[in-house]
Design a protein around this motif. Structure first.
Motif, PDB file in Angstrom:
ATOM      1  N   UNK A  85       0.832  -1.210   0.000  1.00 15.28           N
ATOM      2  CA  UNK A  85       0.000   0.000   0.000  1.00 15.28           C
ATOM      3  C   UNK A  85       0.866   1.260   0.000  1.00 15.28           C
ATOM      4  N   UNK A  86       1.942   1.257   0.776  1.00 14.04           N
ATOM      5  CA  UNK A  86       2.834   2.424   0.827  1.00 14.04           C
ATOM      6  C   UNK A  86       3.456   2.672  -0.545  1.00 14.04           C
ATOM      7  N   UNK A  87       3.978   1.625  -1.171  1.00  9.98           N
ATOM      8  CA  UNK A  87       4.620   1.786  -2.481  1.00  9.98           C
ATOM      9  C   UNK A  87       3.616   2.203  -3.552  1.00  9.98           C
ATOM     10  N   UNK A  88       2.408   1.635  -3.482  1.00  8.98           N
ATOM     11  CA  UNK A  88       1.380   2.019  -4.446  1.00  8.98           C
ATOM     12  C   UNK A  88       0.942   3.465  -4.237  1.00  8.98           C
ATOM     13  N   UNK A  89       0.874   3.896  -2.981  1.00 11.20           N
ATOM     14  CA  UNK A  89       0.503   5.284  -2.682  1.00 11.20           C
ATOM     15  C   UNK A  89       1.551   6.245  -3.222  1.00 11.20           C
ATOM     16  N   UNK A  90       2.824   5.937  -2.972  1.00 12.57           N
ATOM     17  CA  UNK A  90       3.910   6.783  -3.472  1.00 12.57           C
ATOM     18  C   UNK A  90       3.874   6.827  -5.002  1.00 12.57           C
ATOM     19  N   UNK A  91       3.610   5.672  -5.629  1.00 13.93           N
ATOM     20  CA  UNK A  91       3.570   5.609  -7.096  1.00 13.93           C
ATOM     21  C   UNK A  91       2.406   6.404  -7.666  1.00 13.93           C
ATOM     22  N   UNK A  92       1.217   6.227  -7.071  1.00 13.11           N
ATOM     23  CA  UNK A  92       0.043   6.904  -7.631  1.00 13.11           C
ATOM     24  C   UNK A  92       0.112   8.419  -7.403  1.00 13.11           C
ATOM     25  N   UNK A  93       0.673   8.842  -6.269  1.00 13.67           N
ATOM     26  CA  UNK A  93       0.819  10.282  -6.021  1.00 13.67           C
ATOM     27  C   UNK A  93       1.844  10.868  -6.985  1.00 13.67           C
ATOM     28  N   UNK A  94       2.926  10.123  -7.227  1.00 16.62           N
ATOM     29  CA  UNK A  94       3.964  10.555  -8.181  1.00 16.62           C
ATOM     30  C   UNK A  94       3.358  10.776  -9.562  1.00 16.62           C
ATOM     31  N   UNK A 101      -1.932  14.385   2.075  1.00 13.78           N
ATOM     32  CA  UNK A 101      -1.651  15.743   1.600  1.00 13.78           C
ATOM     33  C   UNK A 101      -0.163  16.063   1.734  1.00 13.78           C
ATOM     34  N   UNK A 102       0.431  15.612   2.837  1.00 13.45           N
ATOM     35  CA  UNK A 102       1.867  15.820   3.040  1.00 13.45           C
ATOM     36  C   UNK A 102       2.687  15.127   1.964  1.00 13.45           C
ATOM     37  N   UNK A 103       2.282  13.913   1.593  1.00 17.34           N
ATOM     38  CA  UNK A 103       2.983  13.164   0.539  1.00 17.34           C
ATOM     39  C   UNK A 103       2.836  13.864  -0.802  1.00 17.34           C
ATOM     40  N   UNK A 104       1.656  14.421  -1.071  1.00 12.86           N
ATOM     41  CA  UNK A 104       1.436  15.154  -2.330  1.00 12.86           C
ATOM     42  C   UNK A 104       2.365  16.365  -2.413  1.00 12.86           C
ATOM     43  N   UNK A 121      -1.415  11.115 -21.404  1.00 11.49           N
ATOM     44  CA  UNK A 121      -2.547  10.191 -21.386  1.00 11.49           C
ATOM     45  C   UNK A 121      -2.165   8.842 -20.751  1.00 11.49           C
ATOM     46  N   UNK A 122      -0.958   8.369 -21.012  1.00  8.47           N
ATOM     47  CA  UNK A 122      -0.502   7.109 -20.409  1.00  8.47           C
ATOM     48  C   UNK A 122      -0.417   7.239 -18.895  1.00  8.47           C
ATOM     49  N   UNK A 123       0.026   8.386 -18.425  1.00  9.90           N
ATOM     50  CA  UNK A 123       0.080   8.622 -16.979  1.00  9.90           C
ATOM     51  C   UNK A 123      -1.320   8.685 -16.378  1.00  9.90           C
ATOM     52  N   UNK A 124      -2.275   9.297 -17.093  1.00 11.52           N
ATOM     53  CA  UNK A 124      -3.664   9.347 -16.623  1.00 11.52           C
ATOM     54  C   UNK A 124      -4.222   7.931 -16.491  1.00 11.52           C
ATOM     55  N   UNK A 126      -5.464   5.910 -13.000  1.00  3.16           N
ATOM     56  CA  UNK A 126      -6.788   5.283 -12.872  1.00  3.16           C
ATOM     57  C   UNK A 126      -6.655   3.805 -12.509  1.00  3.16           C
ATOM     58  N   UNK A 127      -5.709   3.113 -13.144  1.00  2.63           N
ATOM     59  CA  UNK A 127      -5.526   1.677 -12.876  1.00  2.63           C
ATOM     60  C   UNK A 127      -5.056   1.430 -11.443  1.00  2.63           C
ATOM     61  N   UNK A 128      -4.056   2.211 -10.993  1.00  2.54           N
ATOM     62  CA  UNK A 128      -3.536   2.018  -9.633  1.00  2.54           C
ATOM     63  C   UNK A 128      -4.604   2.343  -8.598  1.00  2.54           C
TER      64      UNK A 128
END
Length: 350
Positions: A120-129, A232-235, A164-167, A171-173
């Motif tokens: 979950x942590x890695x996915x959160x960091x990835x999706x926020x990135x 919010x802090x991670x963002x 578009x690929x990033x969008x 959505x997938x993550x």
């Protein structure tokens, strides 16, 4: 990862790198390029290097910030920064940066962190990135459309494709994170497939582990949803992290004594290049990054400094970090892992 697969990945990475540099330097005066590169001011080179290091360390800080908040086991920030460097190395040598997170997950689990929390942590960091890149991309489109289209020229469609690929990936993550049932169905599908292929044998214990993982995963996602301040802090941290690598190019611009282009223009052009190539299936986006840089920054850097600026900028934000990350990987592989193995052998059985 098998030894054969590692060799193939490294071989592919090196082949792309050799082809990239051959294309860049073919027919050029290497002595002239070297002399121009040597004129980079140390007063700006040092901040550029520090910005590159900050770029990787910031991800480690975010991992530490989230992981330690989710459970009682505390990880040192130094160790979490190591996870980040390890991830950078494996992402850098694999197409579309797919190799970093699995290795990070391996080390995090090896250090006693639950797989569900680490995932979950890695996915959160990835999706926020990716989310921050998407917001930046749409912001550039909305407020800088005319100059962007003019400066990118025939690379403008590539920018739109990258955006578009990033969008799609965001959505997938998010779909996987918010609907754990998808993970369970996927895990059970592959379990049945491996059983059919005679790779695994039917096992009730395995299904219990899958169900246990999904339960812990749901708890971790729920925890994140109830701690929006941390998200919010991670963002905010991710935004600063993204900007650091774009500002790095402006440091190079100043370091070569260039004038005529504003900081905003240099930073936005570098951001546009980054967004365009970020999702392309090449290790480290090699080749296309350099070619696009030459085209996009041709009117920013004086002719004699275009290639040297690219070498310094790309050398710091990718190749330098890759070498540092490789050192971290080797230390973990041959020092920390062996030390832990020795400690386990010396521990008497209870």
């Amino acid at each position: 990862m098998s030894g054969k697969k590692k060799i193939l990945q490294v071989g592919f990475f090196l082949a792309v790198m050799v082809l990239t540099f051959y294309t860049l330097f073919s027919g050029r005066d290497l002595g002239k390029i070297a002399r121009a590169a040597g004129k980079m001011s140390p007063a700006y080179l040092i901040p550029a290097v520090l910005l590159a290091i900050f770029f990787v360390c910031a991800e480690g800080c975010m991992i530490w910030f989230l992981l330690n908040a989710m459970r009682e086991k505390k990880n040192s920030i130094f160790r979490c920064i190591q996870y980040s460097f390890i991830g950078f190395f494996y992402s850098g040598i694999t197409p579309s940066a797919t190799g970093g997170q699995p290795v990070q997950l391996y080390y995090m689990n090896k250090d006693g962190n639950r797989v569900s929390d680490s995932t979950v942590v890695l996915m959160t960091v990835a999706v926020v990135y990716k989310f921050v890149l998407v917001v930046m991309g749409f912001g550039i489109l909305a407020f800088w459309y005319g100059p962007l289209r003019r400066e990118l020229n025939h690379y403008f469609p590539l920018f739109l494709l990258g955006l578009m690929l990033n969008v799609i990936l965001v959505i997938l993550i998010l779909g996987v994170m918010l609907f754990p049932g998808i993970i369970r169905k996927t895990a059970l599908f592959f379990e049945k497939l491996f059983i059919r292929m005679k790779i695994w044998k039917p096992s009730d214990a395995r299904q219990e582990k899958i169900n246990g993982f999904i339960g812990s995963y749901r708890q971790a996602v729920t925890w994140l949803g109830s701690h929006k301040g941390r998200l919010a802090g991670v963002v905010v941290m991710t935004f600063l992290q993204r900007c650091s690598v774009f500002v790095l190019t402006y440091m190079v611009y100043l370091g070569f004594g260039q004038t005529g282009s504003s900081a905003v223009k240099v930073i936005l052009l570098q951001a546009s290049v980054y967004i365009a190539v970020d999702m392309l299936p090449l290790p480290g986006a090699q080749g296309i990054t350099e070619l696009m840089y030459q085209a996009v920054f041709a009117n920013v850097f004086a002719g004699a400094y275009l290639i040297p600026s690219m070498l310094v900028s790309r050398g710091i934000n990718f190749y330098f970090l890759l070498i540092v990350s490789l050192a971290v990987v080797l230390v973990n592989r041959f020092v920390f892992d062996r030390r832990r193995g020795g400690e386990r052998r010396q521990t008497p059985a209870g």
